[in-house]
Motif scaffolding. Structure first.
Motif, short mmCIF file in Angstrom:
data_model
loop_
_atom_site.label_atom_id
_atom_site.label_comp_id
_atom_site.label_asym_id
_atom_site.label_seq_id
_atom_site.Cartn_x
_atom_site.Cartn_y
_atom_site.Cartn_z
N LEU A 156 0.97 -1.17 -0.13
CA LEU A 156 -0.08 -0.08 -0.01
C LEU A 156 0.85 1.22 -0.21
CD1 LEU A 156 -2.62 -1.32 2.80
CD2 LEU A 156 -3.22 -0.84 0.05
N GLY A 157 2.10 1.19 0.49
CA GLY A 157 3.00 2.43 0.45
C GLY A 157 4.20 1.96 1.19
N LEU A 172 -5.62 9.83 6.26
CA LEU A 172 -5.93 8.82 5.23
C LEU A 172 -7.29 8.83 5.18
CD1 LEU A 172 -3.72 5.89 6.55
CD2 LEU A 172 -3.37 7.18 4.85
N TYR A 213 -7.61 -0.71 7.53
CA TYR A 213 -7.31 -0.36 5.93
C TYR A 213 -8.03 1.10 5.75
CZ TYR A 213 -7.61 -1.04 1.07
OH TYR A 213 -7.43 -0.70 -0.20
P1 AMP Z 1 3.51 5.37 6.83
O1 AMP Z 1 4.73 4.57 6.95
O2 AMP Z 1 2.55 5.48 7.75
O3 AMP Z 1 3.94 6.65 6.16
O4 AMP Z 1 2.82 4.52 5.40
C1 AMP Z 1 3.23 4.61 4.11
C2 AMP Z 1 2.26 4.60 3.22
O5 AMP Z 1 1.35 3.47 3.18
C3 AMP Z 1 1.16 5.72 3.14
O6 AMP Z 1 1.62 7.19 2.75
C4 AMP Z 1 0.03 5.32 2.68
O7 AMP Z 1 -0.10 5.40 1.38
C5 AMP Z 1 -0.06 3.55 2.91
N1 AMP Z 1 -0.55 3.52 4.27
C6 AMP Z 1 -0.21 3.19 5.45
N2 AMP Z 1 -1.26 3.02 6.32
C7 AMP Z 1 -2.22 2.70 5.68
C8 AMP Z 1 -3.54 2.29 5.68
N3 AMP Z 1 -3.90 1.93 7.21
N4 AMP Z 1 -4.45 1.92 4.91
C9 AMP Z 1 -4.19 2.31 3.61
N5 AMP Z 1 -2.95 2.75 3.22
C10 AMP Z 1 -1.79 2.93 4.04
#
Ligand code: AMP
Length: 327
Positions: free
Chosen positions: A68-69, A192, A141
């Motif tokens: 997802l990221g 989000l 999610y």
């Molecule tokens: P983070 O490490 O929290 O910055 O997450 C990296 C990327 O993953 C974010 O910028 C989102 O695009 C994706 N992401 C993180 N958490 C979620 C979630 N709970 N649901 C959907 N996408 C997520």
């Protein structure tokens, strides 16, 4: 400052109308509520494992789906709990990277705080587990991903969208404050979007219990921080009220209000509350008044979050139907 282009008007549409992701359902198409309860119940068992000898979560409990990221310390994947088929986002963090950056204590606090919060506009943290190399966070999610991307795509939001988002965030932040939690890092990158277009506050990495004089290592952007924080003073829950004002400005005009070429310039503009509105814009005077009520140097003078819903701009623009759907 980016010049306002055409504002997005459809970002709050439910996924079915906006042509986006389908709701996660079980094989028969039933909604996931009961699965959620079961999964959460199991998670609670998992949490108690350390003391009661019950079984913990492991990676084998999940089917792993698409990435997802990517975050600073690891990756996030779509995942499904095998027994209940409950869909989650699994954040995988590398212990070595957490140790290198000396943020283990921060992660512990983030888990501790986020796991106890229950609000439709706050991303749920269902639980966590770890193995030798990694820590895994089991997160709700958010089917429509990052708000930041939506803002970049649209350049700015219209007043109805902005007011609806801001009211939902005011309610979520007020809830945090009743639990004496200050988020301290409210910005588009940490928001989000759920399936119905509802906002979900995520990333409690900088959150603390109020009041605090815990200094944030100011290595990232200063743009969303209030005067008392950039000056390293003791601060209260009112820092989030300020950030809400910054966010309102950014939603409506496409960039934060105190943006400047260098850190020092931004610092000076924040401390002086050097608030200017772009001349060529069709944003209403009521919206600007609302922003001014939150971007007040004196923390105690900032509009209380409980009064956001009574503000004339919010009352005229926030959409009750959308709010009822979780916004
Ligand atoms: P983070 O490490 O929290 O910055 O997450 C990296 C990327 O993953 C974010 O910028 C989102 O695009 C994706 N992401 C993180 N958490 C979620 C979630 N709970 N649901 C959907 N996408 C997520």
């Amino acid at each position: 400052m980016q010049q306002p282009l055409k504002a997005c008007t459809n970002v709050l549409k439910p996924a079915s109308q906006a042509g986006q992701v389908k709701a996660p359902t079980d094989a028969k198409g039933a909604p996931q509520e009961s699965q959620k309860e079961q999964a959460v119940a199991r998670q609670d068992e998992g949490q108690a494992a350390g003391t009661s000898g019950k079984r913990r979560w492991t990676i084998d409990d999940f089917d792993i789906g698409k990435p997802l990221g990517k975050g600073k310390f690891g990756n996030v994947y779509l995942a499904r709990e095998k027994q209940t088929k409950f869909i989650v986002a699994l954040k995988v963090l590398f212990k070595s990277q957490l140790q290198q950056s000396n943020v283990e204590h921060q992660l512990r606090r983030e888990i501790e705080i986020q796991a106890h919060l229950r609000h439709p506009n706050i991303l749920r943290l269902y639980g966590y587990f770890y193995d030798k190399e990694k820590v895994y966070l089991i997160l709700e999610y958010a089917a429509r991903g990052e708000l930041y991307k939506e803002l970049v795509r649209c350049n700015h939001f219209d007043e109805r969208t902005s007011a609806t988002y801001i009211l939902s965030l005011a309610r979520a932040l007020h809830y945090c404050h009743t639990k004496h939690v200050i988020h301290r890092d409210i910005k588009p990158e940490n928001l989000l979007v759920g399936l119905n277009g509802e906002l979900k506050i995520s990333d409690f990495g900088w959150s603390v219990h109020a009041p605090s004089n815990r200094r944030k290592t100011l290595c990232g952007t200063l743009d969303y921080l209030p005067p008392e924080m950039v000056e390293g003073k003791e601060h209260t829950t009112a820092v989030d009220n300020w950030s809400l004002g910054v966010l309102t400005y950014e939603f409506l005009f496409g960039g934060p209000p105190f943006e400047a070429p260098g850190h020092q310039d931004t610092y000076r503009r924040i401390v002086r509350v050097d608030l200017k509105f772009p001349e060529r814009s069709d944003v209403s005077p009521e919206a600007k008044t609302f922003i001014r009520k939150l971007l007040t140097k004196e923390a105690q003078q900032r509009l209380p979050l409980t009064q956001v819903e009574n503000d004339p701009w919010i009352r005229a623009n926030a959409d009750p139907e959308l709010l009822a759907r979780g916004n």
